[in-house]
Design a protein around this motif. Structure first.
Motif, PDB file in Angstrom:
ATOM      1  N   UNK A  62       1.033  -1.618   0.059  1.00 21.56           N
ATOM      2  CA  UNK A  62       0.409   0.197  -0.070  1.00 21.56           C
ATOM      3  C   UNK A  62       0.816   1.311   0.158  1.00 21.56           C
ATOM      4  N   UNK A  63       2.181   1.259   0.294  1.00 16.91           N
ATOM      5  CA  UNK A  63       3.108   2.402   1.003  1.00 16.91           C
ATOM      6  C   UNK A  63       3.394   2.633  -1.022  1.00 16.91           C
ATOM      7  N   UNK A  64       3.397   1.565  -1.653  1.00 15.30           N
ATOM      8  CA  UNK A  64       4.004   2.199  -3.296  1.00 15.30           C
ATOM      9  C   UNK A  64       2.619   2.648  -4.032  1.00 15.30           C
ATOM     10  N   UNK A  65       1.398   2.384  -3.513  1.00 18.84           N
ATOM     11  CA  UNK A  65      -0.139   2.525  -4.021  1.00 18.84           C
ATOM     12  C   UNK A  65      -0.609   4.262  -3.695  1.00 18.84           C
ATOM     13  N   UNK A  66      -0.657   4.897  -5.522  1.00 21.12           N
ATOM     14  CA  UNK A  66      -1.594   6.269  -5.474  1.00 21.12           C
ATOM     15  C   UNK A  66       0.017   6.886  -5.456  1.00 21.12           C
ATOM     16  N   UNK A  67       1.253   6.355  -5.643  1.00 20.96           N
ATOM     17  CA  UNK A  67       2.656   6.921  -5.584  1.00 20.96           C
ATOM     18  C   UNK A  67       3.107   7.074  -7.207  1.00 20.96           C
ATOM     19  N   UNK A  68       4.747   8.045  -7.171  1.00 21.69           N
ATOM     20  CA  UNK A  68       4.334   8.098  -8.402  1.00 21.69           C
ATOM     21  C   UNK A  68       5.196   7.284  -9.068  1.00 21.69           C
ATOM     22  N   UNK A  69       5.573   6.012  -8.189  1.00 24.90           N
ATOM     23  CA  UNK A  69       6.921   4.881  -8.138  1.00 24.90           C
ATOM     24  C   UNK A  69       5.700   3.254  -8.372  1.00 24.90           C
ATOM     25  N   UNK A  70       7.138   3.453  -9.440  1.00 25.74           N
ATOM     26  CA  UNK A  70       7.012   1.193  -9.577  1.00 25.74           C
ATOM     27  C   UNK A  70       7.695   0.011  -8.833  1.00 25.74           C
ATOM     28  N   UNK A  71       7.648  -0.717  -8.602  1.00 24.96           N
ATOM     29  CA  UNK A  71       8.702  -1.698  -8.248  1.00 24.96           C
ATOM     30  C   UNK A  71       9.356  -2.318  -8.331  1.00 24.96           C
ATOM     31  N   UNK A  72      10.606  -1.500  -8.559  1.00 23.79           N
ATOM     32  CA  UNK A  72      11.986  -1.771  -9.610  1.00 23.79           C
ATOM     33  C   UNK A  72      12.589  -3.543  -8.471  1.00 23.79           C
ATOM     34  N   UNK A  73      12.085  -4.016 -10.046  1.00 19.98           N
ATOM     35  CA  UNK A  73      13.351  -5.503  -9.211  1.00 19.98           C
ATOM     36  C   UNK A  73      14.596  -5.312  -9.453  1.00 19.98           C
ATOM     37  N   UNK A  74      15.156  -5.436  -8.588  1.00 16.06           N
ATOM     38  CA  UNK A  74      17.193  -5.619  -8.455  1.00 16.06           C
ATOM     39  C   UNK A  74      17.513  -7.006  -9.114  1.00 16.06           C
TER      40      UNK A  74
END
Length: 292
Positions: free
Chosen positions: A131-143
């Protein structure tokens, strides 16, 4: 005085299974590093949170198999790095799986099981959550990226928030096309020549403490970097690497540069910490001009 993270873990963690004292104590986890040697990430003693277990080694286990290794920063709630053997030769033409992102239960309590699980199964405080990523400008970037895996299970195992850091959507696309794709092409050639390939990908936390959104504690990294090597049967390895700032259009390319220069640039970014990704004695080649 400086202590390596591996030494600090011996002093501070007593866990077994997924969260470990030392990467090299788990045979199936040490194999993800060049000659079994994890990166040397050092911190000054003035960073007191380290002695409280801030940086946690994770042997990433999914469906009862180890797939890669991650050093996780529980304060910034992003990985320091993920390390893996590159073993994929086909082109990445498969459909990206649609999965619910998982978490590492032993980060919250050492007595929890060692397999990654869905976030809804427990309350978490020491790692990022969906939920911290929701409604943000960011994707979850895989390492450890999906297109660098060699099986369905390995691909699924990369969908854990301990293997992800925030990337703007446009940066995510550029990182894929200008770094992950190039590394995959080079290392496919490496495997076709019957050599071994190792990769370490990491992030540098933003010093201005930029977070995903108001109320979030997840740090938005200032830089992503990746380093790889292709090794023959005599453990002589050719090195390559990239560093890319979150606002950049192009990465800095170290394929025609010595490893020592890459390490110097990482040290400058991590200051007062230092990062040595590979042991320089294993890397072949002489100093050449950097290609920007």
């Amino acid at each position: 005085m400086k202590l390596s993270v591996s030494v600090l873990m011996l002093l501070t963690l007593g866990a077994v299974g997924e969260v470990v004292e030392n990467f090299t104590k788990v045979v199936d986890c040490g194999k993800f590093f060049l000659n079994g040697e994890p990166p040397e990430f050092k911190i000054g003693t003035q960073i007191g949170t380290a002695s409280q277990g801030r940086y946690v080694p994770i042997c990433q286990r999914y469906k009862n198999k180890y797939h890669y290794a991650t050093l996780y920063d529980t304060a910034e709630k992003i990985p320091v790095y993920s390390a893996y053997r590159y073993e994929r030769t086909p082109d990445c033409t498969g459909k990206r799986p649609v999965l619910t992102w998982m978490i590492e239960p032993q980060l919250e309590n050492n007595n929890n099981g060692g397999e990654m699980i869905l976030q809804k199964q427990m309350k978490i405080n020491r790692q990022a959550y969906n939920s911290e990523y929701e409604d943000s400008r960011y994707d979850k970037g895989h390492l450890f990226p999906f297109c660098h895996t060699n099986s369905d299970e390995a691909a699924e195992s990369t969908f854990t928030l301990t293997n992800a850091a925030p990337q703007r959507c446009d940066f995510n696309k550029m990182w894929y096309s200008k770094v992950e794709y190039r590394v995959r092409k080079n290392l496919t050639d490496c495997l076709n020549a019957s050599k071994r390939a190792y990769v370490v990908t990491g992030v540098v936390p933003s010093k201005e403490k930029q977070t995903l959104k108001k109320g979030s504690t997840v740090n938005v990294p200032s830089h992503f970097w990746t380093a790889y090597c292709c090794c023959d049967n005599n453990s002589k390895c050719k090195f390559g690497a990239y560093i890319m700032h979150k606002e950049a259009d192009e990465p800095t390319n170290y394929e025609d540069e010595e490893l020592i220069d890459f390490h110097k640039d990482l040290d400058e970014l991590y200051k007062p910490m230092t990062m040595k990704v590979f042991n320089e004695k294993y890397i072949t080649g002489e100093k050449r001009r950097r290609i920007q």
